[in-house]
Design a protein around this motif. Structure first.
Motif, PDB file in Angstrom:
ATOM      1  N   CYS A  73      -7.158  -0.109   0.382  1.00  0.00           N
ATOM      2  CA  CYS A  73      -5.931  -0.644   0.022  1.00  0.00           C
ATOM      3  C   CYS A  73      -6.279  -1.923  -0.557  1.00  0.00           C
TER       4      CYS A  73
ATOM      5  N   GLY B 149      -4.014   4.637   6.889  1.00  0.00           N
ATOM      6  CA  GLY B 149      -2.427   4.485   6.953  1.00  0.00           C
ATOM      7  C   GLY B 149      -2.131   3.063   7.246  1.00  0.00           C
ATOM      8  N   GLY B 150      -2.798   1.921   7.164  1.00  0.00           N
ATOM      9  CA  GLY B 150      -2.234   0.724   7.306  1.00  0.00           C
ATOM     10  C   GLY B 150      -2.818   0.259   8.538  1.00  0.00           C
TER      11      GLY B 150
ATOM     12  N   CYS C  76      -1.911  -3.104   2.509  1.00  0.00           N
ATOM     13  CA  CYS C  76      -1.176  -2.603   3.597  1.00  0.00           C
ATOM     14  C   CYS C  76      -0.748  -3.620   4.610  1.00  0.00           C
TER      15      CYS C  76
ATOM     16  N   GLY D  72      -5.407   3.719   0.889  1.00  0.00           N
ATOM     17  CA  GLY D  72      -4.762   3.611   2.040  1.00  0.00           C
ATOM     18  C   GLY D  72      -5.043   4.808   3.195  1.00  0.00           C
ATOM     19  N   ASP D  73      -6.423   4.850   3.165  1.00  0.00           N
ATOM     20  CA  ASP D  73      -6.978   6.061   3.962  1.00  0.00           C
ATOM     21  C   ASP D  73      -6.624   5.910   5.792  1.00  0.00           C
TER      22      ASP D  73
ATOM     23  N   MET E   1       0.829  -1.304  -0.002  1.00  0.00           N
ATOM     24  CA  MET E   1      -0.041   0.009  -0.056  1.00  0.00           C
ATOM     25  C   MET E   1       0.754   1.121   0.014  1.00  0.00           C
TER      26      MET E   1
ATOM     27  N   ALA F 157      -9.995  -0.601   4.313  1.00  0.00           N
ATOM     28  CA  ALA F 157     -10.007  -1.397   3.067  1.00  0.00           C
ATOM     29  C   ALA F 157      -9.689  -0.474   1.798  1.00  0.00           C
TER      30      ALA F 157
ATOM     31  N   LEU G  80      -5.684  -1.405   9.427  1.00  0.00           N
ATOM     32  CA  LEU G  80      -6.607  -2.143   9.001  1.00  0.00           C
ATOM     33  C   LEU G  80      -8.000  -1.748   9.660  1.00  0.00           C
ATOM     34  N   SER G  81      -8.419  -0.340   8.918  1.00  0.00           N
ATOM     35  CA  SER G  81      -9.705   0.066   9.334  1.00  0.00           C
ATOM     36  C   SER G  81     -10.353   0.683   8.273  1.00  0.00           C
TER      37      SER G  81
ATOM     38  N   LEU H 243      -5.755  -7.046   1.341  1.00  0.00           N
ATOM     39  CA  LEU H 243      -5.275  -5.721   1.912  1.00  0.00           C
ATOM     40  C   LEU H 243      -3.879  -5.289   1.655  1.00  0.00           C
TER      41      LEU H 243
HETATM   42  S1  FES Z   1      -4.731   1.058   4.680  1.00  0.00           S
HETATM   43 FE1  FES Z   1      -6.793   0.917   5.629  1.00  0.00          FE
HETATM   44  S2  FES Z   1      -7.202  -1.198   5.951  1.00  0.00           S
HETATM   45 FE2  FES Z   1      -5.066  -1.034   4.353  1.00  0.00          FE
END
Ligand code: FES
Length: 106
Positions: free
Chosen positions: A49, A41-42, A86, A38-39, A25, A47, A44-45, A84
């Motif tokens: 990415c 920032g990685g 990220c 990548g809203d 991501m 999706a 996992l909240s 995903l």
């Molecule tokens: S960047 Fe938000 S879940 Fe991957």
């Protein structure tokens, strides 16, 4: 550095050179690849990415965590290739990996 090959929903290819150890991501967003935002920032909240990884490459990845699977449950256009990005760390083993972007809906 490794090479990642991003494919738009229409099949257009964009090549990105990525440092090892960052997420797919991050590699995509640093290169402004459309369709990978990548809203969160990685974390996992979000999706945003979500991408498709073909079976040939999926075998080289760590399996998705329960949290990743839970996030994918709420994503659009999910297939067996969905991941995903990220949650995928770049490594030499992923040099040349293809990443397909789902239909863009905005
Ligand atoms: S960047 Fe938000 S879940 Fe991957």
């Amino acid at each position: 550095m490794i090479t990642l090959r991003f494919f738009s929903p229409e099949g257009e290819e964009q090549i990105v050179q990525a440092a090892e150890g960052i997420s797919v991501m991050t590699a995509a967003t640093q290169s402004c690849i459309p369709g990978i935002n990548g809203d969160c920032g990685g974390n996992l909240s979000c999706a945003t990415c979500h991408c498709y990884i073909d079976a040939a490459w999926r075998g080289k990845l760590a399996p998705p965590s329960d949290m990743e699977l839970a996030m994918l449950d709420g994503a659009l256009d999910v297939t067996e290739d969905s991941r995903l990005t990220c949650q995928i760390r770049t490594s030499a083993e992923l040099d040349g990996m293809s990443v397909r972007i789902p239909p863009i809906r905005y």
